[in-house]
Design an enzyme around this catalytic site. Sequence first.
Site, PDB file in Angstrom:
ATOM      1  N   ALA A 198      -3.211   7.419  -5.208  1.00 16.54           N
ATOM      2  CA  ALA A 198      -1.898   6.810  -5.377  1.00 16.54           C
ATOM      3  C   ALA A 198      -2.157   5.337  -5.698  1.00 16.54           C
ATOM      4  CB  ALA A 198      -1.081   6.957  -4.100  1.00 16.54           C
ATOM      5  N   GLY A 229       0.828  -1.213   0.000  1.00 14.22           N
ATOM      6  CA  GLY A 229       0.000   0.000   0.000  1.00 14.22           C
ATOM      7  C   GLY A 229       0.848   1.243   0.000  1.00 14.22           C
ATOM      8  N   ASN A 230       0.238   2.370   0.309  1.00 11.05           N
ATOM      9  CA  ASN A 230       0.990   3.635   0.347  1.00 11.05           C
ATOM     10  C   ASN A 230       0.365   4.586   1.363  1.00 11.05           C
ATOM     11  OD1 ASN A 230      -1.040   5.399  -1.091  1.00 11.05           O
ATOM     12  ND2 ASN A 230      -0.753   3.747  -2.573  1.00 11.05           N
ATOM     13  N   ARG A 231       0.940   5.768   1.484  1.00 13.72           N
ATOM     14  CA  ARG A 231       0.561   6.674   2.580  1.00 13.72           C
ATOM     15  C   ARG A 231      -0.551   7.666   2.230  1.00 13.72           C
ATOM     16  NH1 ARG A 231       4.924   6.013   6.121  1.00 13.72           N
ATOM     17  NH2 ARG A 231       6.846   5.485   5.030  1.00 13.72           N
ATOM     18  N   SER A 232      -1.159   7.537   1.061  1.00 13.93           N
ATOM     19  CA  SER A 232      -2.160   8.530   0.667  1.00 13.93           C
ATOM     20  C   SER A 232      -3.385   8.475   1.593  1.00 13.93           C
ATOM     21  CB  SER A 232      -2.584   8.266  -0.776  1.00 13.93           C
ATOM     22  OG  SER A 232      -3.591   9.174  -1.134  1.00 13.93           O
TER      23      SER A 232
END
Length: 395
Positions: free
Chosen positions: A274, A207-210
């Site tokens: 993202a 995943g990512n930090r968005s």
Amino acid sequence: MFPRGREIVLGVAGSISAYKSCELLRHLQDQGFLITVVPTRASLKFVGVATWEALSHRAVADDLWNNVQEVPHVALGKKADVVVIAPATADLIARIAQGRADDLLTNIVLTATCPIIIVPAMHTEMWLNEATKQNVKTLRSRGFIVIDPEVGKLTGEDVGAGRYPKSKVIVQATQDALKSKADYLGKKVLISAGGTRESIDPVRYIGNRSSGKQGYALAYAAAKRGAEVTLIAANADLADIEGVKIIHVETAKQMQEVLVREFEDTDMVIMSAAVADVRPENPVSEKISKGGLKEIKVLPNDDILKALSTKKKNQVLVGFAAQTGSDGLNQAKDKLRAKGLDLLYFNDVTKTKIFGSDETEGILLDSNGGERKISRISKVTLADKILDLALHKLS
Ligand code: CTP
């Protein structure tokens, strides 16, 4: 209340009623507005810089000749969602009607493209003077919102028209001014938000930090301007927005399916999500124990924007690029070209906190080579700026 953070420039002119704008500022803050106070020189004889800075929690800009390198009059004029001038004196009204630019506030008035609300406060004779009446008429004919002063007790013994109106009247006018823009009526807008997640096992994912805040701000702003908005939200923990159709997805593939399905009769796609570039080749339904986690084989995900740009007819495509490092801007420009975009918002996520924040700063890139620096503003204000440019592209 969602979302907070509409930007107001509060201009204050030299009237004894300037102290009433301290209360007005508080009431505007209560509604979630962020306020930069721009007092005229004369007004500082009534209420000083220290009071405005303490109340607004921001530096006060009172001089055209301070911080010249930041071009403050243009920056403040562009940043504002609404300019409120309260109190406005007969002299200031005359200067604005003449299109003069002899102090910071009148410069801001000339550069602002947002609604401007004028709140006159003066003695009855001045308000009823033919010159003032003509100036007010001129301003109204140019689209300024001029609130009529109240009738009542004035400074000294006088009673008559010219009193500073109640704060709630000005707050209401400010809210109405924001609502009045309906330039997206009849337009369909697809917006993606958040960050996709690609399952490794039932516990873990790529995943990512968005946070999704920018995408939600775009959806909110577009809906307010009359657009029919579909928001494709990936794993964003944010409240629904009135009047916006929200489709929740988890993975890049699910996001792509919705976007492709809805693309044809859409006018605009704004990809603020993202998107994970890869997904595990073999996601499993049982938790992998740590011994089995030495290597995760991945497959590439499609580039959604690139795929949409090959199907594009008249749609406007807007992308985002969160970069790091000294070559970030060039990489963002390459993405604008490679993905066939009309606009791309670039930000450097190492310089300041952007992920999860209500504010942002970066550079808005245009396919025509234009570059517009965005100094720190709320994500909703940025949303409006993107929507302004994107609408221009559409027409
Ligand atoms: N994007 C997309 N599909 C992907 C990846 C990204 O549509 N598979 C979109 C994003 O929503 C964003 C823009 O493309 O609007 C740029 O995303 P970014 O992750 O910066 O671009 P990438 O092409 O993935 O480049 P990088 O190699 O830097 O990850």
